[in-house]
Design an enzyme around this catalytic site. Structure first.
Site, PDB file in Angstrom:
ATOM      1  N   ALA A  32      37.507  33.976  36.796  1.00 53.46           N
ATOM      2  CA  ALA A  32      36.668  33.045  36.038  1.00 53.46           C
ATOM      3  C   ALA A  32      37.057  32.978  34.566  1.00 53.46           C
ATOM      4  CB  ALA A  32      35.198  33.424  36.180  1.00 53.46           C
ATOM      5  N   THR A  33      37.499  34.094  33.989  1.00 56.03           N
ATOM      6  CA  THR A  33      37.886  34.073  32.580  1.00 56.03           C
ATOM      7  C   THR A  33      39.002  33.053  32.353  1.00 56.03           C
ATOM      8  OG1 THR A  33      37.246  36.389  32.303  1.00 56.03           O
ATOM      9  CG2 THR A  33      38.782  35.478  30.682  1.00 56.03           C
ATOM     10  N   ASN A  44      24.487  36.160  34.160  1.00 56.37           N
ATOM     11  CA  ASN A  44      24.914  37.419  34.766  1.00 56.37           C
ATOM     12  C   ASN A  44      23.975  38.578  34.449  1.00 56.37           C
ATOM     13  OD1 ASN A  44      26.300  36.468  32.305  1.00 56.37           O
ATOM     14  ND2 ASN A  44      27.010  38.576  32.161  1.00 56.37           N
ATOM     15  N   GLN A 104      28.347  33.543  38.831  1.00 60.53           N
ATOM     16  CA  GLN A 104      27.302  34.345  39.473  1.00 60.53           C
ATOM     17  C   GLN A 104      26.536  33.557  40.535  1.00 60.53           C
ATOM     18  OE1 GLN A 104      26.860  37.502  39.242  1.00 60.53           O
ATOM     19  NE2 GLN A 104      27.895  38.070  37.340  1.00 60.53           N
ATOM     20  N   SER A 156      34.818  32.945  40.673  1.00 62.49           N
ATOM     21  CA  SER A 156      35.680  34.114  40.796  1.00 62.49           C
ATOM     22  C   SER A 156      35.455  34.819  42.127  1.00 62.49           C
ATOM     23  CB  SER A 156      35.355  35.076  39.651  1.00 62.49           C
ATOM     24  OG  SER A 156      36.235  36.165  39.664  1.00 62.49           O
ATOM     25  N   ALA A 157      36.557  35.309  42.726  1.00 61.77           N
ATOM     26  CA  ALA A 157      36.456  35.943  44.047  1.00 61.77           C
ATOM     27  C   ALA A 157      35.680  37.260  44.024  1.00 61.77           C
ATOM     28  CB  ALA A 157      37.856  36.167  44.609  1.00 61.77           C
ATOM     29  N   HIS A 158      35.899  38.055  42.963  1.00 65.62           N
ATOM     30  CA  HIS A 158      35.345  39.423  43.029  1.00 65.62           C
ATOM     31  C   HIS A 158      33.852  39.502  42.783  1.00 65.62           C
ATOM     32  CE1 HIS A 158      34.819  40.821  38.731  1.00 65.62           C
ATOM     33  NE2 HIS A 158      35.548  39.738  38.525  1.00 65.62           N
ATOM     34  N   THR A 193      53.700  32.211  40.134  1.00 62.41           N
ATOM     35  CA  THR A 193      53.674  32.423  41.583  1.00 62.41           C
ATOM     36  C   THR A 193      52.256  32.698  42.064  1.00 62.41           C
ATOM     37  OG1 THR A 193      55.908  33.298  41.486  1.00 62.41           O
ATOM     38  CG2 THR A 193      54.606  33.853  43.443  1.00 62.41           C
ATOM     39  N   CYS A 242      29.674  47.155  25.893  1.00 59.77           N
ATOM     40  CA  CYS A 242      29.958  48.550  25.531  1.00 59.77           C
ATOM     41  C   CYS A 242      31.387  48.676  25.031  1.00 59.77           C
ATOM     42  CB  CYS A 242      29.752  49.464  26.726  1.00 59.77           C
ATOM     43  SG  CYS A 242      28.065  49.511  27.254  1.00 59.77           S
TER      44      CYS A 242
HETATM   45  C1  LIG Z   1      32.180  38.154  35.772  1.00 56.98           C
HETATM   46  C2  LIG Z   1      31.914  36.898  35.049  1.00 56.98           C
HETATM   47  C3  LIG Z   1      32.955  36.190  34.439  1.00 56.98           C
HETATM   48  C4  LIG Z   1      34.376  36.697  34.400  1.00 56.98           C
HETATM   49  O1  LIG Z   1      34.951  36.659  35.666  1.00 56.98           O
HETATM   50  P1  LIG Z   1      36.403  37.279  35.929  1.00 56.98           P
HETATM   51  O2  LIG Z   1      36.791  36.737  37.249  1.00 56.98           O
HETATM   52  O3  LIG Z   1      36.197  38.756  35.957  1.00 56.98           O
HETATM   53  O4  LIG Z   1      37.297  36.847  34.834  1.00 56.98           O
HETATM   54  C5  LIG Z   1      32.638  35.001  33.826  1.00 56.98           C
HETATM   55  N1  LIG Z   1      31.388  34.519  33.803  1.00 56.98           N
HETATM   56  C6  LIG Z   1      30.367  35.164  34.381  1.00 56.98           C
HETATM   57  C7  LIG Z   1      29.008  34.579  34.344  1.00 56.98           C
HETATM   58  C8  LIG Z   1      30.592  36.383  35.010  1.00 56.98           C
HETATM   59  O5  LIG Z   1      29.570  37.020  35.572  1.00 56.98           O
END
Ligand SMILES: *Cc1c(COP(=O)(O)O)cnc(C)c1O
Length: 391
Positions: free
Chosen positions: A74-75, A154, A182, A202-204, A243, A333
């Protein structure tokens, strides 16, 4: 006894669903091909897998596959969206609108754009965490290129009035980007129905792997154009050279497919567990909920997040008194003296109140025993610290 420490920090990252990992593994070994290799079966196999993932991930947000590019997360998606719009449309104006409670990847990108000659309005939020739609409308000028409002926060789980924001942007002819990291996979998201022009996810955060993400770019009505951050081989229609992370993308797709099938069921289970946790924690004297909107619509926040204030206690101290609980304080932090959460300050909390707040975020693999144990751990720690007069 559940497995310790109990993981209630799913808004920081989620574990990879074992079903997701299973489909990823062959793409590291026998199916290792480069998705851009046009002349042999290794490449075609990888390309087919990426095509499937693109269908799965775009379907989850109501987009078509040719409107989605894969990124590292997402970043990167947010950076591509905001900087890309600013660079592309700059001749038409230089003004962006966002919100004080956004994720740092949005706020820091906006600061960068300000240094590059842009003008950014940071809308305030109310004590419930929501923006005021009249203020949004009033902030839009002829110079405004883009409005960026996160779908769900978040730290608090508060969900913004996305559909109404989309309507205002459409009416004013301004591009609407949402950081939906989120929200996607947790609540229904639809880029068409909600008037979204750009969407980052974002996948994670949805039980996929780290290092894979997506950016939705509307293709018509109106088409959104972007300049890329990365130059190179012209991958992803020239918008994201490099890639492709095939195993990560395969996992991202699978995670999206599972989310589409399971979202409703997960949300039902998690909101019941979250409500139980929240109720029990709020029975501890001197506690309060951050980001509640008691008079708001029922879906005003995510089903699995609770942000609680423990008056008179430092959140960091409370966390270190609960090593068996993996939670978060929402503060950045980055140094020895952590800054209080900018999200909670934006909602009008004092620095002390913000520092005394903790975020509990449940996930697909949280079970009732985890919640029962977490309640006990938290209650005991608060009582002990208060007895000892800790501050
Ligand atoms: C975690 C998060 C991101 C960043 O996502 P990444 O995939 O780790 O770069 C951006 N926006 C929100 C609201 C998030 O919770």
């Amino acid at each position: 006894m559940p497995k310790l420490p109990i993981y209630l920090d799913n808004n920081a990252t989620t574990p990879t669903d074992p079903r997701v990992l299973d489909v990823m593994l062959p793409y590291y070994t026998e199916k290792f091909g480069n998705a851009s290799s046009r002349h042999h079966a290794y490449g075609w196999t990888a390309e087919d897998a990426v095509d499937l993932a693109r269908e799965q991930a775009s379907a989850l947000i109501g987009a078509s596959p040719d409107e989605l590019i894969f990124t590292s997360g997402a970043t990167e998606s947010v950076n591509t969206a905001l900087k890309g719009v600013f660079e592309t449309y700059r001749p038409k104006g230089n003004h962006l609108i966002t919100v004080a409670s956004e994720h740092p990847c949005v706020l820091d990108t906006c600061r960068h754009i300000e240094k590059a000659g842009g003008r950014v309005t940071y809308l305030p939020v109310g004590s419930n965490g929501l923006i005021n739609l009249q203020e949004l409308r009033a902030a839009i000028t002829a110079e405004t290129l883009l409005v960026s409002v996160m779908y769900a926060n978040n730290e608090t789980g508060v969900i913004q009035p996305i559909r109404a924001i989309g309507e205002i942007c459409r009416e004013k002819g301004v591009i609407f980007h949402t950081d939906a990291t989120q929200a996607v996979g947790k609540v229904p998201v639809n880029v068409i129905e909600e008037g979204i022009g750009l969407l980052s996810f974002s996948a994670h955060k949805l039980y996929g792997p780290k290092g894979a993400g997506g950016l939705y770019i509307r293709r018509k009505d109106p088409r959104v154009r972007l300049k890329p951050l990365l130059e190179g081989g012209g991958h992803e229609k020239g918008l994201r050279s490099g890639t492709l992370n095939v195993p990560g993308i395969v996992g991202f797709g699978k995670a999206c497919e599972i989310a589409a099938l399971q979202m409703e069921q997960d949300a039902k289970k998690l909101s019941a567990l979250r409500d139980k946790l929240e109720k029990a924690l709020l029975e501890i004297p001197g506690t309060a909920l951050n980001g509640s909107a008691p008079d708001g619509p029922e879906d005003y926040r995510l089903p699995h997040v609770s942000n609680i204030r423990f008056d008179g206690l430092k959140g960091d101290l409370l966390m270190s008194a609960m090593p068996d609980l993996a939670i978060s304080s929402g503060s950045a932090c980055t140094s020895a003296s952590p800054e209080p959460s900018h999200v909670l300050l934006a909602m009008g909390l004092s620095e002390e109140e913000a520092r005394s707040s903790l975020r509990f975020s449940l996930g697909r693999f949280t079970d009732p025993a985890d919640i029962d144990a977490a309640i006990g751990i938290c209650r005991q720690a608060v009582e002990r610290l208060r007895r000892e007069g800790a501050h």
